[in-house]
Design a protein around this motif. Structure first.
Motif, PDB file in Angstrom:
ATOM      1  N   GLY A  18       0.788  -1.224   0.000  1.00 22.09           N
ATOM      2  CA  GLY A  18       0.000   0.000   0.000  1.00 22.09           C
ATOM      3  C   GLY A  18       0.819   1.273   0.000  1.00 22.09           C
ATOM      4  O   GLY A  18       0.267   2.369  -0.059  1.00 22.09           O
ATOM      5  N   GLN A  19       2.144   1.150   0.055  1.00 25.08           N
ATOM      6  CA  GLN A  19       3.015   2.317   0.113  1.00 25.08           C
ATOM      7  C   GLN A  19       3.263   2.865  -1.292  1.00 25.08           C
ATOM      8  O   GLN A  19       3.577   2.119  -2.221  1.00 25.08           O
ATOM      9  CB  GLN A  19       4.360   1.947   0.745  1.00 25.08           C
ATOM     10  N   TYR A  20       3.133   4.178  -1.424  1.00 23.59           N
ATOM     11  CA  TYR A  20       3.491   4.834  -2.678  1.00 23.59           C
ATOM     12  C   TYR A  20       4.980   5.136  -2.643  1.00 23.59           C
ATOM     13  O   TYR A  20       5.490   5.733  -1.700  1.00 23.59           O
ATOM     14  CB  TYR A  20       2.711   6.150  -2.843  1.00 23.59           C
ATOM     15  N   LEU A  21       5.690   4.706  -3.691  1.00 23.67           N
ATOM     16  CA  LEU A  21       7.135   4.942  -3.740  1.00 23.67           C
ATOM     17  C   LEU A  21       7.568   5.095  -5.194  1.00 23.67           C
ATOM     18  O   LEU A  21       7.447   4.162  -5.991  1.00 23.67           O
ATOM     19  CB  LEU A  21       7.897   3.791  -3.088  1.00 23.67           C
ATOM     20  N   PHE A  22       8.047   6.275  -5.511  1.00 21.22           N
ATOM     21  CA  PHE A  22       8.517   6.604  -6.859  1.00 21.22           C
ATOM     22  C   PHE A  22       9.986   7.004  -6.782  1.00 21.22           C
ATOM     23  O   PHE A  22      10.411   7.688  -5.847  1.00 21.22           O
ATOM     24  CB  PHE A  22       7.706   7.774  -7.425  1.00 21.22           C
ATOM     25  N   ALA A  23      10.768   6.580  -7.760  1.00 21.10           N
ATOM     26  CA  ALA A  23      12.158   7.053  -7.875  1.00 21.10           C
ATOM     27  C   ALA A  23      12.579   6.962  -9.333  1.00 21.10           C
ATOM     28  O   ALA A  23      12.115   6.100 -10.077  1.00 21.10           O
ATOM     29  CB  ALA A  23      13.101   6.241  -6.988  1.00 21.10           C
ATOM     30  N   ARG A  24      13.451   7.872  -9.731  1.00 18.48           N
ATOM     31  CA  ARG A  24      14.039   7.852 -11.068  1.00 18.48           C
ATOM     32  C   ARG A  24      15.548   7.988 -10.923  1.00 18.48           C
ATOM     33  O   ARG A  24      16.055   8.310  -9.845  1.00 18.48           O
ATOM     34  CB  ARG A  24      13.477   8.989 -11.933  1.00 18.48           C
ATOM     35  N   TRP A  25      16.262   7.752 -12.009  1.00 19.62           N
ATOM     36  CA  TRP A  25      17.706   7.913 -11.988  1.00 19.62           C
ATOM     37  C   TRP A  25      18.077   9.387 -11.834  1.00 19.62           C
ATOM     38  O   TRP A  25      17.487  10.253 -12.483  1.00 19.62           O
ATOM     39  CB  TRP A  25      18.312   7.372 -13.277  1.00 19.62           C
TER      40      TRP A  25
END
Length: 210
Positions: A18-25
């Motif tokens: 349920g955790q929102y987690l976004f990452a990019r380089w």
């Protein structure tokens, strides 16, 4: 192309817990590929370059800290990975991981490392060429992996639907997923986000870059 709405975008980065987690380089990507024939290397690196270009990001010849920061390993059996020199220094608990992958009969696995600001610092892609993956053309397999390492997607993002689609005899990146990647690398957006409101900002940009 029908752009994805905020809820669909949020689902792409909402994990099973349920955790929102976004990452990019946050740094240029330097890929290196192990376990394939020399003539296959340009195909694989070309797929990664195409997705990096789509994102408006950068590739480089070397990472000043790591040398290569995106490592792709092709193996026939998970037991081969612990035999790779020094890989256990880069991937702690490598042998127990391989044991779990063997038990699960998995054919792919990805590990990400992060910089202090939360941006992707490095990625390790492991592919076991079982009966299923062995019949997938190299360019299709490489494109799928490039897409899935370009962002930190949810662990459920592509469980039911591939990021790739077919147009006639050609396999392509689904336009709506390409639009998400392009929007995600908008410099106005943060390199990492844990708040689901980020999905609203991302969705608002998708129509502008589609």
């Amino acid at each position: 192309m029908e752009a994805l709405g905020p809820e669909a975008v949020q689902a792409l980065f909402t994990r099973g817990d349920g955790q929102y987690l976004f990452a990019r380089w946050g740094r240029p990507i330097v890929p290196v590929v192990f376990g394939v024939e020399a003539e296959t290397l340009p195909i694989i690196k070309g797929a990664f370059e195409a997705v990096v270009t789509l994102a408006g990001h950068r590739m480089a010849e070397t990472d000043p800290e790591l040398g290569a920061n995106l490592m792709v390993f092709f193996v026939r059996d998970w037991a081969e990975l612990p035999e790779v020199p020094d890989l256990d220094r880069l991937v702690p608990e490598l042998r127990p991981l391989c044991d779990r992958l063997t038990v699960a009969d998995a054919n792919q696995y990805r590990i990400f490392r992060f910089d202090p600001d939360g941006a992707i610092r490095a990625a390790f892609v492991f592919l076991r060429m079982d009966a299923h993956l062995s019949v997938v053309p190299a360019e299709v397999l490489a494109l799928a992996q490039a897409v899935q390492t370009m962002l930190l997607w949810s662990d459920r993002a592509f469980t039911d639907t591939s990021p790739l689609g077919r147009v006639g005899d050609q396999v392509i990146l689904r336009p709506e997923i390409g639009a998400v990647i392009r929007a995600a690398y908008d410099p106005v957006l943060p390199v990492m986000a844990r708040d689901a409101s980020h999905a609203l900002r991302l969705a608002a940009r998708i129509g502008r870059v589609a």
